[in-house]
Design an enzyme around this catalytic site. Structure first.
Site, PDB file in Angstrom:
ATOM      1  N   ARG A  80       0.829  -1.209   0.000  1.00 47.83           N
ATOM      2  CA  ARG A  80       0.000   0.000   0.000  1.00 47.83           C
ATOM      3  C   ARG A  80       0.859   1.252   0.000  1.00 47.83           C
ATOM      4  NH1 ARG A  80      -3.718   1.665   5.050  1.00 47.83           N
ATOM      5  NH2 ARG A  80      -1.636   1.910   5.931  1.00 47.83           N
ATOM      6  N   TYR A  98      -6.131   9.275   0.269  1.00 52.38           N
ATOM      7  CA  TYR A  98      -6.419   7.885  -0.065  1.00 52.38           C
ATOM      8  C   TYR A  98      -7.523   7.385   0.853  1.00 52.38           C
ATOM      9  CZ  TYR A  98      -4.440   5.237   3.893  1.00 52.38           C
ATOM     10  OH  TYR A  98      -4.208   4.672   5.118  1.00 52.38           O
ATOM     11  N   PHE A 190       3.472   2.671   6.378  1.00 53.73           N
ATOM     12  CA  PHE A 190       3.817   3.857   5.591  1.00 53.73           C
ATOM     13  C   PHE A 190       3.201   5.135   6.149  1.00 53.73           C
ATOM     14  CE2 PHE A 190       2.418   6.839   2.310  1.00 53.73           C
ATOM     15  CZ  PHE A 190       3.591   7.119   1.634  1.00 53.73           C
ATOM     16  N   ASP A 191       1.890   5.139   6.376  1.00 58.33           N
ATOM     17  CA  ASP A 191       1.249   6.388   6.791  1.00 58.33           C
ATOM     18  C   ASP A 191       1.550   6.720   8.248  1.00 58.33           C
ATOM     19  OD1 ASP A 191      -0.227   4.066   7.016  1.00 58.33           O
ATOM     20  OD2 ASP A 191      -2.158   4.984   6.634  1.00 58.33           O
ATOM     21  N   THR A 192       1.774   5.701   9.110  1.00 57.68           N
ATOM     22  CA  THR A 192       2.207   5.994  10.471  1.00 57.68           C
ATOM     23  C   THR A 192       3.560   6.704  10.452  1.00 57.68           C
ATOM     24  OG1 THR A 192       1.031   4.092  11.390  1.00 57.68           O
ATOM     25  CG2 THR A 192       2.833   5.000  12.702  1.00 57.68           C
TER      26      THR A 192
END
Length: 391
Positions: A80, A98, A190-192
């Site tokens: 992702r 997203y 990734f987003d963390t």
């Protein structure tokens, strides 16, 4: 702002997918219809196929041909984070975002999510399922893992955001493209990692309480994802303590600076604090079977407080020589008394027959609060360089 001007602003919505032939068409059609009817800004939906092995890519290309403002991007590798990096790094939109393909989050939260970014009020925005105003339907297992993970982020990393894992996020494009080189993960962490990096640079993170309904047919392996996230936390913590986590940030992104010297002092104080805490726990555990808990706590704290003050004096605040050493120890005992009051008060409030593990956890929590007070006292009072200069 008039309607024409609003339509010139562009928001890109990325939908990462892997083997989602079952849900893709219905979800993208629903999302496209909602944005066309209710969203006042220009939009583009990008389906990012993460090397699917079923008919996902074929459905994605069909949707791109059938629906305006929809396109499809194919990646040869899973991940992702890899999909978001690919699309966000090349986007010319004002805001990139997203959402999960199952559309678990109520779409009415999308405009409140991106509006502060388009107005310039915030730099990043996240949906949160852990706010009081959020309405969430999901099983106890997911609820427990999510809350535990976010508690770890707040306690270990000092994160100020409440929900790192909600698949409903947006970023100003210039901010995303500035931060992406500093983000290593290509999967679920990734987003963390992006949010932690943004906080380190003082960027503004806007949170929107969302209505969220768990998808019972979700393909996410939550146990494996949780383990990957924990590994990511360990890596980011190691980079932070070693000072290797910095990246260049363009001048147009305002960066919040720590007070002078604190960027060097905090990691050293943390290392000394970890060593002191381990020594304290060892002493407390050894003394507890032979003397009452309050006495064991006081003695263990006293011994480690003296050693802690000496170590911080030398390594954290760079004070050498014997001049003022006794005064520093005396003033350091003030911080010791604060810790003693917090931990002793915690022990006094515990029931008499509480299990030893609960007792130890309560002492650790109180000791953590005392540690924060101790750092502030040492920095602004005991080892304040202005006091040394005046003397």
């Amino acid at each position: 702002m008039d309607t024409t001007a609003m339509r010139t602003r562009l928001v890109e919505v990325v939908v990462p997918v892997y083997d989602e032939q079952r849900a893709l068409r219905a979800s993208v059609t629903r999302l496209h219809g909602y944005l066309t009817s209710n969203f006042p800004y220009g939009f583009r939906i990008t389906i990012a196929d993460n090397a699917s092995t079923d008919n996902t890519w074929q459905i994605a290309t069909e949707l791109a041909e059938e629906l305006p403002h929809v396109r499809a991007v194919h990646l040869d590798e899973k991940g992702r984070g890899r999909a978001l990096r690919r699309v966000w790094s090349r986007s010319e939109a004002d805001v990139v975002s997203y959402m999960d393909v199952d559309l678990s989050t109520d779409l009415d939260a999308f405009l409140p999510l991106v509006a502060p970014l388009l107005s310039g009020h915030s730099d990043l925005a996240i949906g949160t399922r852990l706010a009081r105003a959020a309405r969430v339907e999901r099983g106890p297992k997911r609820e427990f893992i999510s809350r535990s993970y976010n508690l770890l982020l707040r306690s270990l990393m000092g994160a100020g955001f409440s929900d790192a894992q909600c698949g409903f996020k947006a970023v100003r494009t210039e901010v995303a493209q500035a931060l992406l080189p500093g983000v290593e993960d290509e999967q679920w962490f990734f987003d963390t990692e992006l949010l932690l990096l943004a906080e380190r640079y003082g960027l503004r993170i806007h949170e929107v309480p969302v209505d969220w309904v768990d998808d019972p047919d979700s393909r996410v392996d939550i146990v494996r994802t949780a383990l990957d996230d924990l590994r990511g936390l360990v890596r980011v913590t190691r980079k932070t303590l070693s000072g290797a986590a910095g990246i260049p940030v363009p001048p147009r992104i305002q960066r919040a600076e720590l007070p002078r010297g604190m960027a060097r002092q905090l990691p050293r104080f943390a290392v000394v604090g970890v060593a002191s805490t381990l020594a304290y726990l060892a002493l407390y555990s050894l003394l507890r079977p032979v003397i009452p808990p309050l006495a064991a706590n006081a003695l263990a704290l006293l011994v480690t407080a003296v050693a802690n003050t000496a170590a911080n004096r030398r390594f954290t605040f760079g004070v050498t020589g014997s001049d003022g050493a006794l005064r520093h120890q005396f003033e350091g005992l003030i911080a010791f008394l604060v810790g003693l009051a917090l931990t002793s008060g915690t022990l006094a409030l515990l029931p008499a027959q509480v299990p030893h593990g609960v007792e130890l956890a309560a002492v650790i929590a109180a000791n953590a609060a005392a540690t924060l007070v101790r750092f502030l006292l040492l920095r602004v009072w005991v080892f304040n360089p202005r006091r040394r200069t005046a003397r």
